[in-house]
Design an enzyme around this catalytic site. Structure first.
Site, PDB file in Angstrom:
ATOM      1  N   HIS A 142       8.580   0.019  -7.974  1.00 50.30           N
ATOM      2  CA  HIS A 142       8.319  -1.085  -6.908  1.00 50.30           C
ATOM      3  C   HIS A 142       9.407  -1.923  -6.706  1.00 50.30           C
ATOM      4  CE1 HIS A 142       6.369  -4.746  -5.511  1.00 50.30           C
ATOM      5  NE2 HIS A 142       5.177  -3.928  -5.315  1.00 50.30           N
ATOM      6  N   HIS A 171       0.736 -14.048  -1.963  1.00 52.51           N
ATOM      7  CA  HIS A 171      -0.045 -14.961  -2.359  1.00 52.51           C
ATOM      8  C   HIS A 171       0.245 -16.564  -2.015  1.00 52.51           C
ATOM      9  CE1 HIS A 171      -1.033 -11.787  -5.253  1.00 52.51           C
ATOM     10  NE2 HIS A 171      -2.181 -12.333  -5.427  1.00 52.51           N
ATOM     11  N   ASP A 229      -4.690  -0.705  -4.984  1.00 52.92           N
ATOM     12  CA  ASP A 229      -5.209   0.560  -4.259  1.00 52.92           C
ATOM     13  C   ASP A 229      -4.956   1.748  -5.236  1.00 52.92           C
ATOM     14  OD1 ASP A 229      -6.091  -0.044  -1.402  1.00 52.92           O
ATOM     15  OD2 ASP A 229      -4.493  -1.484  -1.560  1.00 52.92           O
TER      16      ASP A 229
END
Length: 476
Positions: free
Chosen positions: A119, A32, A429
């Site tokens: 993650h 970002h 996704d």
């Protein structure tokens, strides 16, 4: 203290955001931030290069291409900032940038104090003492924009210099796999989604709703209701309802069976949704698309494998012993986000074969390629021998795990060790496989151009002497 200081200084230099030795690519940017991109150092001069050479690959990897991928919609338009003049490379560093336009860091507030299971949130925090809490920071797939842009430059040089082509495609998603005869490019993997009017769906027009924004919102609700009906009918074993139109206008059901129905017969089902599954076998692509739609409805994710074929690769690339070509390719592929495995040629299946089966006999090189001396008649080795390219197609596969960020509730712990339940919000996704082929192609091209430039420097020393002078001459 000098030892401690030296160690600290060395650690500060080990940022590892650069790939390659002669053709060097440094990527920058986070999920970002304002801009992502790369700097290429070592690109040969006098090659025509513009944004038009790079943009097609970025468009293939960009998010928001269909309902099967993240709804984050980025144009991903590249700008060449330096290293060219009048559309020709100068041999100086090439800077390529892409602006992040559709950023929503607020989507990640649930994860600010809770690392996502599977993650890199936890390991980045442990390693650096901080992290980019919005998105995945450097572990985000947005980082791969720089790789794909640089890879497009590398592919252009390889194609113009050697005729090398690098093609990657999806060969499995979950338990759905492509048959061997289907591996021939990815054009067939482009499907049009059909939606069933029986679910109350229709394609809205301006007559239905004059306001464009309101029309999009209303269409989305109709599409979501049809998706729910589609998943329900899939679970119930529906085989009759048309679900997709293939690249060659064939009409398929949800399990990839070609129906006798024609495209004209399903006019009321037609949408403007083009789904790029990037599997070169239409029947399998339909099954993959159906699987992804079902996984998405369950707020889950799924992984798979991609294959890559590099053809017209010159003989002699790769540097034994530790920089063998397949070792460099494995390094390149496993540096991509979410990758978990690499196999070249026969891969693990080769361990089940006998040498008499696995060996690739030689034959004379084809006319026009006499400088190669020989070529393998078969290709169980996958295009390398002893870590050096043999002139055969380089063929390998890469395994990609399911995306870690899912909407389904997961029991886990926050950074303090307190038990909690994480439900990820935002745009993610359900399956990254449809967007993976351009990433694999890019890293393959970056590996090959670096190896080729190294080998070209060696050819200046050995000239054209590649055939032994006589049997046993090197033993005298």
């Amino acid at each position: 203290s000098s030892s401690s200081g030296g160690s600290s200084s060395s650690a500060r230099r080990a940022t590892m955001s650069t790939f390659g030795r002669v053709f060097r690519v440094t990527t920058f940017g986070e999920s970002h931030c304002l801009t992502v991109g790369c700097v290429i150092d070592g690109c040969p001069p006098n090659m025509a290069l513009s944004e038009a050479d790079i943009q097609p690959q970025l468009t293939r990897r960009r998010p928001g291409q269909s309902r099967l991928t993240t709804p984050r919609d980025e144009a991903d338009e590249v700008t060449v900032r330096s290293g060219t003049e009048r559309g020709v490379t100068l041999g100086t560093p090439i800077a390529l940038t892409v602006d992040n336009l559709n950023v929503r860091p607020g989507d990640y507030k649930e994860m600010s104090m809770t690392p996502r299971p599977g993650h890199a949130d936890f390991t980045y925090q442990a390693k650096y003492g901080t992290r980019a809490s919005s998105g995945g920071g450097r572990s985000s797939a947005r980082e791969t924009i720089g790789r794909v842009a640089a890879g497009a430059v590398a592919e252009k040089w390889l194609r113009e210099t050697y005729g090398t082509e690098v093609v990657s495609f999806v060969c499995s998603i979950g338990e759905v796999s492509i048959p061997e005869e289907g591996m021939q490019g990815d054009d067939e993997g482009r499907l049009v989604v059909l939606r069933n009017p029986a679910s109350g769906w229709k394609l809205l027009s301006e007559a239905d709703e004059p306001d464009a924004k309101a029309r999009r919102a209303a269409q989305l609700k109709l599409d979501e209701a049809d998706d729910a009906a589609f998943v329900k009918a899939t679970a119930e074993g529906d085989e009759a309802t048309p679900a997709y139109v293939g690249f060659r206008d064939g009409v398929y059901n949800r399990n990839g069976k070609l129906l006798e129905t024609t495209k004209a017969d399903v006019a009321a089902f037609m949408t403007d949704e083009l789904v790029h599954v990037r599997c070169p076998h239409a029947e399998t692509a339909c099954r993959m698309a159906t699987l992804i739609r079902s996984v998405k409805a369950e707020e889950d994710s799924i992984g798979g494998t991609v294959a890559c074929v590099c053809s017209n690769v010159p003989v002699g690339l790769g540097e034994p012993c530790f920089d063998k070509l397949e070792a460099l390719l494995a390094h390149a592929m496993l540096s991509l986000p979410a990758t978990k495995g690499f196999a070249i040629g026969s891969g693990f299946d080769g361990s089940k074969m006998r040498g008499s089966q696995h060996n690739d006999p030689f034959e004379a090189a084809v006319k026009g390629q006499e400088e190669r001396m020989l070529r393998p008649k078969t290709n169980h080795a996958g295009g390398t021998l002893g870590g050096i390219s043999s002139g055969a197609d380089i063929v390998f596969r890469v395994a990609v795990k399911p995306v870690s960020t899912i909407g389904r509730a997961q029991e886990t712990s926050d950074f303090t060790g307190k038990a909690t339940v994480l439900e990820a919000k935002g745009r993610h996704d359900p399956c990254v496989l449809p967007r993976t082929p351009p990433l694999v192609e890019a890293m393959a091209a970056l590996t090959l151009i670096d190896a080729a430039l190294i080998q070209r420097s060696r050819l200046d020393l050995i000239g054209s002497r590649t055939v032994p002078l006589s049997a046993g001459a090197d033993l005298v």
